[in-house]
Design an enzyme around this catalytic site. Structure first.
Site, PDB file in Angstrom:
ATOM      1  N   SER A  91       0.836  -1.196   0.000  1.00 22.23           N
ATOM      2  CA  SER A  91       0.000   0.000   0.000  1.00 22.23           C
ATOM      3  C   SER A  91       0.868   1.243   0.000  1.00 22.23           C
ATOM      4  O   SER A  91       2.014   1.216   0.470  1.00 22.23           O
ATOM      5  CB  SER A  91      -0.885   0.017   1.255  1.00 22.23           C
ATOM      6  OG  SER A  91      -1.580   1.247   1.385  1.00 22.23           O
ATOM      7  N   TYR A 104      -2.193  -0.546  10.172  1.00 24.09           N
ATOM      8  CA  TYR A 104      -2.173  -0.886   8.748  1.00 24.09           C
ATOM      9  C   TYR A 104      -0.847  -0.474   8.112  1.00 24.09           C
ATOM     10  O   TYR A 104      -0.234  -1.251   7.374  1.00 24.09           O
ATOM     11  CB  TYR A 104      -3.342  -0.213   8.043  1.00 24.09           C
ATOM     12  CG  TYR A 104      -3.512  -0.624   6.600  1.00 24.09           C
ATOM     13  CD1 TYR A 104      -4.176  -1.797   6.274  1.00 24.09           C
ATOM     14  CD2 TYR A 104      -3.019   0.166   5.561  1.00 24.09           C
ATOM     15  CE1 TYR A 104      -4.346  -2.177   4.948  1.00 24.09           C
ATOM     16  CE2 TYR A 104      -3.171  -0.205   4.245  1.00 24.09           C
ATOM     17  CZ  TYR A 104      -3.841  -1.380   3.946  1.00 24.09           C
ATOM     18  OH  TYR A 104      -3.999  -1.757   2.635  1.00 24.09           O
ATOM     19  N   SER A 107       1.887  -2.857   9.103  1.00 24.72           N
ATOM     20  CA  SER A 107       1.818  -4.158   8.437  1.00 24.72           C
ATOM     21  C   SER A 107       2.345  -4.087   7.013  1.00 24.72           C
ATOM     22  O   SER A 107       3.042  -4.995   6.546  1.00 24.72           O
ATOM     23  CB  SER A 107       0.378  -4.686   8.441  1.00 24.72           C
ATOM     24  OG  SER A 107      -0.469  -3.943   7.572  1.00 24.72           O
ATOM     25  N   LYS A 108       2.052  -3.001   6.314  1.00 24.26           N
ATOM     26  CA  LYS A 108       2.491  -2.872   4.930  1.00 24.26           C
ATOM     27  C   LYS A 108       3.944  -2.415   4.830  1.00 24.26           C
ATOM     28  O   LYS A 108       4.679  -2.822   3.920  1.00 24.26           O
ATOM     29  CB  LYS A 108       1.566  -1.903   4.183  1.00 24.26           C
ATOM     30  CG  LYS A 108       0.120  -2.386   4.077  1.00 24.26           C
ATOM     31  CD  LYS A 108      -0.001  -3.720   3.366  1.00 24.26           C
ATOM     32  CE  LYS A 108      -1.454  -4.087   3.101  1.00 24.26           C
ATOM     33  NZ  LYS A 108      -1.589  -5.347   2.328  1.00 24.26           N
TER      34      LYS A 108
END
Length: 201
Positions: A91, A104, A107-108
């Site tokens: 992302s 998020y 994690s990316k």
């Protein structure tokens, strides 16, 4: 005409992933290309309001789940001595941020770091691995957060003056899987119309 089948799989479960890979090998005899596109957005919330369980689930699915998929995909390619390609969905939030995106983004961002190490490991096996990092793409996930009116600032801040389309990402994934991209590995490629470029807004 190609053969298509669906195997519902929870990428948090290594046994289910192995069953999926085994089904592919039984059907086709080998695995050449893998695209890991499963993931969750988790809870977008300020850190002091985010539950530990929400953080853990986001990391479990987006990072560990993708790692598990890659592990067994590469294992299958090694067994059949198949030159292969793995592409994962990361992302723009791996290199940027949005208020509430700490889990998020983590994690990316970790996924982007991980594939650089993996690229070195698997290059001697003639296996390549890359990430695509979509920006503001007009998908159901994006529409869970915004409507046509609240999407306007995202369009205004994108140099190409539009939302990205799923085809913009799919075309890049397809290209990365071809021989035209055979000297590209360990890369995280932004597909965002310039949205993440720092500059005057």
């Amino acid at each position: 005409v190609g053969k298509t089948f669906i195997v519902p799989t929870d990428i948090d479960d290594s046994n289910q992933i192995q069953k999926l890979i085994n089904k592919i090998i039984q059907t086709y005899g080998r695995l050449d290309i893998a695209f890991n596109n499963a993931g969750i957005e988790g809870s977008f919330a300020p850190v002091h309001l985010m539950d530990e369980e929400d953080f853990d689930k986001t990391i479990l699915t987006n990072l560990r789940g993708t790692w598990l998929a890659i592990k067994y995909q590469i294992t299958a390619m090694m067994k059949t001595k198949t030159p292969g390609v793995v592409v994962n969905t990361s992302s723009w939030l791996a290199v940027g941020a949005s208020s509430g995106s700490s889990a998020y983004s983590a994690s990316k961002g970790a996924l982007d770091s991980m594939i650089r190490a993996l690229a070195l490991e698997i290059a001697p096996l003639q296996i390549r691995i890359n990430n695509v990092n979509p920006g503001i793409i007009d998908t159901p996930m994006f529409r869970r957060f915004v409507d046509d009116e609240t999407a306007k600032p995202y369009i205004a801040y994108t140099p190409q003056q539009r939302l990205g389309q799923p085809e913009d990402v799919a075309n890049t994934v397809t290209w990365l899987c071809t021989n035209e991209a055979n000297f590209i590995t360990g890369q995280s490629i932004l597909i965002d119309g310039g949205f993440s470029i720092a500059g005057l807004r």
